[in-house]
Write a protein that holds these residues in place. Sequence first.
Motif, mmCIF file in Angstrom:
data_model
loop_
_atom_site.group_PDB
_atom_site.id
_atom_site.type_symbol
_atom_site.label_atom_id
_atom_site.label_comp_id
_atom_site.label_asym_id
_atom_site.label_seq_id
_atom_site.Cartn_x
_atom_site.Cartn_y
_atom_site.Cartn_z
ATOM 1 N N LEU A 306 -15.977 26.279 -10.063
ATOM 2 C CA LEU A 306 -15.173 25.662 -11.050
ATOM 3 C C LEU A 306 -14.787 23.991 -10.719
ATOM 4 O O LEU A 306 -15.446 23.104 -11.507
ATOM 5 N N ARG A 307 -14.542 23.815 -9.400
ATOM 6 C CA ARG A 307 -14.322 22.685 -8.741
ATOM 7 C C ARG A 307 -15.645 21.929 -8.667
ATOM 8 O O ARG A 307 -15.848 20.567 -9.172
ATOM 9 N N ALA A 308 -16.837 22.588 -8.245
ATOM 10 C CA ALA A 308 -18.187 22.006 -8.206
ATOM 11 C C ALA A 308 -19.003 21.651 -9.636
ATOM 12 O O ALA A 308 -19.240 20.647 -9.567
ATOM 13 N N MET A 309 -18.388 22.580 -10.513
ATOM 14 C CA MET A 309 -18.933 22.130 -11.834
ATOM 15 C C MET A 309 -18.251 20.929 -12.442
ATOM 16 O O MET A 309 -18.948 20.056 -12.967
ATOM 17 N N GLU A 310 -16.892 20.790 -12.038
ATOM 18 C CA GLU A 310 -16.168 19.547 -12.539
ATOM 19 C C GLU A 310 -16.760 18.323 -11.817
ATOM 20 O O GLU A 310 -16.933 17.156 -12.368
ATOM 21 N N ARG A 311 -17.016 18.393 -10.615
ATOM 22 C CA ARG A 311 -17.537 17.276 -9.849
ATOM 23 C C ARG A 311 -19.016 16.964 -10.618
ATOM 24 O O ARG A 311 -19.242 15.798 -10.625
ATOM 25 N N ALA A 312 -19.808 17.696 -10.859
ATOM 26 C CA ALA A 312 -21.226 17.621 -11.359
ATOM 27 C C ALA A 312 -21.096 17.358 -13.007
ATOM 28 O O ALA A 312 -22.249 17.011 -13.491
ATOM 29 N N GLU A 313 -19.903 17.250 -13.379
ATOM 30 C CA GLU A 313 -19.724 16.866 -14.861
ATOM 31 C C GLU A 313 -20.244 17.781 -15.805
ATOM 32 O O GLU A 313 -20.834 17.348 -17.116
ATOM 33 N N GLU A 314 -20.326 19.199 -15.426
ATOM 34 C CA GLU A 314 -20.974 20.163 -16.262
ATOM 35 C C GLU A 314 -20.053 20.345 -17.597
ATOM 36 O O GLU A 314 -18.724 19.820 -17.483
ATOM 37 N N LYS A 315 -20.513 20.458 -18.603
ATOM 38 C CA LYS A 315 -19.769 20.820 -19.768
ATOM 39 C C LYS A 315 -20.087 22.214 -20.615
ATOM 40 O O LYS A 315 -21.485 22.693 -20.546
ATOM 41 N N LEU A 345 -6.713 24.780 -15.327
ATOM 42 C CA LEU A 345 -6.763 23.251 -15.409
ATOM 43 C C LEU A 345 -8.215 22.962 -15.057
ATOM 44 O O LEU A 345 -8.970 22.022 -15.758
ATOM 45 N N ARG A 346 -9.027 23.705 -14.238
ATOM 46 C CA ARG A 346 -10.558 23.375 -13.811
ATOM 47 C C ARG A 346 -11.361 23.870 -15.193
ATOM 48 O O ARG A 346 -12.230 23.123 -15.783
ATOM 49 N N GLY A 347 -10.802 24.934 -15.801
ATOM 50 C CA GLY A 347 -11.613 25.451 -17.136
ATOM 51 C C GLY A 347 -11.500 24.480 -17.995
ATOM 52 O O GLY A 347 -12.479 24.078 -18.840
ATOM 53 N N MET A 348 -10.211 23.786 -18.476
ATOM 54 C CA MET A 348 -10.324 23.029 -19.296
ATOM 55 C C MET A 348 -10.689 21.511 -19.139
ATOM 56 O O MET A 348 -11.416 20.951 -20.161
ATOM 57 N N LYS A 349 -11.115 20.966 -17.974
ATOM 58 C CA LYS A 349 -11.997 20.002 -17.682
ATOM 59 C C LYS A 349 -13.258 20.275 -17.993
ATOM 60 O O LYS A 349 -14.237 19.077 -18.032
#
Length: 418
Positions: A306-315, A345-349
């Motif tokens: 989840l953190r890695a996907m957030e950094r990669a700006e996955e949606k 939090l990570r899921g919402m982002k």
Amino acid sequence: MLTSIFILAHKSCGDTIKNWVNWGFVLMTKVVLHQGKQKRIAGGHPWVYWGEIKEIIGDFNPGDIVEVVDFRDRFVGRGYINPASQITVRIMTRNSEEEINEEFFRKRIQGAWEYRQKVVRESNACRVIFGEADFLPALIVDKFGDYLSVQTLALGIDVHKETIFKLLQEIVQPKGMYERNDVSVRKLEGLPLITGFIGEPFDPKVVIKENGIQFVVDLEGGQKTGYFLDQRENRMALQGLVKGSRVLDCFCHTGTFSMYATKYGAKEVLGLDIAAPALEVARVNAQLNGYGDRCTFKECNSFDELRAMERAEEKFDVVILDPPAFTKSRKAIEGAIRGYKEINLRGMKLLPPGGYLITCSCSYHMHEDMFLDVILDAARDAGRQLRLVELRRQAKDHPMLLGYPESHYLKCVVLQVW
């Protein structure tokens, strides 16, 4: 026999009991509650803790049936006792005339089975007996197609398991049964961990049907009794929300939410789980249902991913969070709050404005109001606003006994995130 730790206060009472025994009367051991401790138990809670007991009158062996009375000697219930367990007595009946014998178990099992036949729809799998909520404390029975998976999780129910096996065969008429008594809670009851076929062996990998979807269930090696039946109705909440969507299914296990998302029209589903064997089953389930071209699965730690996907700006259009229980005790609740807040939090982002979050907790100690507060706190930190679509609980074959809050364990919250 194990002599009671407590003795009768008055010799005259002891002499009376001695005479009754000499005359051929059989007296049931009596568990007397402290004054002020009877309200919760008399109100329907089936557990009596050691600290709630004023005295025990009579001799008993662990696992024996005893009578529970309040401090004024008024009947409260009848159940089995084990002084080695923190839960000293588990009440099975509130009827002073009802004996705990084979006929008792027949009525209880028959009643549980009839209830499931009324409330379970579009599935050949269900929880047949849900312990205390079916007035058979510590007994779990799940039906997967033509087969049963059985757990006897306390000494007082384990001593009756041969009778229970016989009656399950008579009433439910399965083709086979498997014992899944490999749960650590049995150690607290002084019981060994046991697994194996009950009667004739069979292929423990069976295929069940649920709302038009097929799932492989491993009665021998799967989690719990082989499959998570309690989310059956919650998985249907995806209908209408996922059509044409990109879906992320975290802690996906064998891909049950993923299969439903695909069935309901998701264009792409990615499932994440740390357990490689569960993901192998998930891939088989996808192929079995013809969803292999739209479902993919990745072995990873969902927190890290989840953190890695957030950094990669996955949606993703829809994020599903169905983690294992983060706490099984009050002592661990603070850590659980941190865990639930982090994944939400990570899921919402990862969601665009108007995306959907389906988030679950199966921790009893994470009460519903507390869980909602944690989700709201995560939304504040993520700079998002939430709109509640649905607040759901466990499936109807996992009934909630109102006097027994421990049976209210599963929360499933469907939210739109802005």
